[in-house]
Scaffold this active site. Structure first.
Site, PDB file in Angstrom:
ATOM      1  CE  LYS A  89      -0.871   4.600  -7.472  1.00 19.47           C
ATOM      2  NZ  LYS A  89      -1.360   5.905  -6.907  1.00 19.47           N
ATOM      3  CB  THR A  93      -3.600   5.564   0.095  1.00 19.97           C
ATOM      4  OG1 THR A  93      -3.143   6.098  -1.151  1.00 19.97           O
ATOM      5  CG2 THR A  93      -4.831   6.292   0.532  1.00 19.97           C
ATOM      6  CG  HIS A 151       6.167   8.965  -3.910  1.00 18.94           C
ATOM      7  ND1 HIS A 151       5.799   7.834  -3.224  1.00 18.94           N
ATOM      8  CD2 HIS A 151       5.029   9.412  -4.499  1.00 18.94           C
ATOM      9  CE1 HIS A 151       4.501   7.612  -3.394  1.00 18.94           C
ATOM     10  NE2 HIS A 151       4.016   8.557  -4.151  1.00 18.94           N
ATOM     11  NE  ARG A 171       0.577  -3.564  -4.722  1.00 24.70           N
ATOM     12  CZ  ARG A 171      -0.540  -3.003  -5.156  1.00 24.70           C
ATOM     13  NH1 ARG A 171      -0.552  -1.711  -5.451  1.00 24.70           N
ATOM     14  NH2 ARG A 171      -1.636  -3.703  -5.305  1.00 24.70           N
ATOM     15  CB  SER A 179      -0.920  -0.164  -8.842  1.00 24.27           C
ATOM     16  OG  SER A 179      -1.571   0.824  -8.094  1.00 24.27           O
ATOM     17  NE  ARG A 311      -5.652  -0.775 -10.090  1.00 21.97           N
ATOM     18  CZ  ARG A 311      -5.574  -2.046 -10.467  1.00 21.97           C
ATOM     19  NH1 ARG A 311      -6.427  -2.526 -11.347  1.00 21.97           N
ATOM     20  NH2 ARG A 311      -4.631  -2.844  -9.976  1.00 21.97           N
TER      21      ARG A 311
END
Ligand code: PAP
Length: 352
Positions: A89, A93, A151, A171, A179, A311
């Site tokens: 998250k 992407t 990951h 992040r 998220s 999202r």
């Protein structure tokens, strides 16, 4: 120039080369031994729909642990390959889309691009999925260079991974947590069949995340692993931050292209190629594509629907879900854990 309707991600080719009975039996034995080892690891079921297991000091999604073991022993990238690594998250992407579009910009036109009809996850697969078919994939059949994603925390990567270039994206932990919580809720609902398991309450999830007991956690150990490696080997590991990329995507895309070994020429910059790729890969553009709006999960391999990866795509959305007390508590933990490393998330804490 290739045309995107004909574009098929090449990854099924890794499993097509003829295999002797001996190879088949070898892979069978390898995966059986990994499954046996996995079954002995501590398990944690508080984050539905996925179970976590404690493997080499990290909480890893249980269904991927045999694949992690296979990656550790059998992932041998070529020096030209690129590995994108993220904490879940953190903008995976987006990074996949940007790097794919950048690397292949001479092969596809932007108006007829593979990213318009394939999800970024189809264009750049996770190693954890590629190695989860009970067959060691033959990655050498793939075009060179190929972009992979993972990951995996740095200590879990095999040494061989350093023969290629690694891009790491992180992040702010508050936004990462918010998220993650939404993503797992959406995944739980879309993957549940007759099992109507209850979701994890946000407060409880927050406590677990703060204790490091979250998918891929502890958050800080994972970030520090790649941060330290990027200082040690700046030519091998590029360390990026979601907030900084959001603030100036053009500048960061140029940096990414240079690191990947395909810098934009002056001519390309003059012609707005960088801006075009940023636009193609923007949240608003990708989210609106039919392929990414798909709400169907894949029950077979427990894949959440493409739509769950889009999202809000905002910096600072935590403010809508966490109390000030929670935010201060997570900031204090982050400050303490990162103390002395030179890495800090304080600038991303400013209220949006
Ligand atoms: P993963 O790690 O599970 O593969 P990842 O892509 O990192 O998923 O997580 C999705 C987050 O990236 C979402 O953040 P949010 O929940 O705070 O909204 C998603 O909206 C965001 N995201 C997806 N695509 C983009 C994009 N093109 N630009 C910016 N953010 C994006």
């Amino acid at each position: 120039m290739a045309c995107s309707p004909n574009y098929a991600p090449p990854f099924s080719q890794c499993f097509l080369s003829p295999r002797s009975q001996q190879d088949i039996e070898r892979d069978e034995q390898i995966y059986s031994s990994y499954e046996k080892l996995t079954s002995q690891l501590p398990i944690f079921n508080e984050w539905p729909p996925y179970s976590l297991q404690h493997y080499q000091s990290f909480w890893i999604t249980a269904m991927f642990i045999p694949a992690c073991m296979a990656i550790q022993s059998h992932f041998n990238p070529r020096p030209s390959d690129i590995l994108l690594v993220t904490s879940p998250k953190s903008g995976t992407t987006w990074l996949k889309a940007l790097s794919f579009a950048t690397l292949h910009r001479h092969s596809f036109s932007l108006s007829d691009h593979p990213l318009l009809s394939n999800t970024p996850h189809q264009c750049v697969p996770f190693l954890e999925y590629l190695f989860s078919h009970r067959t060691i994939p033959d990655l050498n059949v793939l075009p060179s260079p190929t972009i992979f994603a993972a990951h995996l925390p740095f200590p879990l990567l095999p040494r061989s991974a350093l023969s290629c270039r690694i891009v790491y994206l992180c992040r702010d932990p508050k936004d990462t947590f918010v998220s993650l919580w939404h993503f797992l809720e959406k995944s739980r609902i879309s993957l549940s069949t007759e099992d109507k398991s209850e979701g994890l309450d946000l407060n409880k999830a927050f406590q677990l995340f703060s204790q490091g007991m979250a998918p891929g956690g502890p958050f800080w150990d994972r970030v520090l692993g790649y941060w330290k490696e990027s200082l040690r080997r700046p030519g091998k590991v590029l360390f990026l931050r979601y907030e900084e990329m959001m603030e100036d995507p053009v500048c960061h895309l140029k940096k990414l292209a240079e690191f990947m070994g395909c810098p934009f020429s002056t001519e390309e910059e003059k012609n707005g190629v960088v801006e075009d790729i940023v636009k193609l890969c923007s949240f608003d553009n990708l989210r609106e594509l039919k392929v990414n709006k798909d709400n169907k999960a894949s029950l077979e391999d427990k894949r959440p629907p493409p739509s769950s990866f889009f999202r809000k795509g905002k910096v600072g959305d935590w403010v809508n879900y966490l109390s000030m007390e929670m935010a201060e508590s997570l900031d204090a933990i982050t400050k303490e854990k990162l103390h002395g490393s030179g890495l800090s998330f304080e600038s991303s804490t400013v209220l949006p």
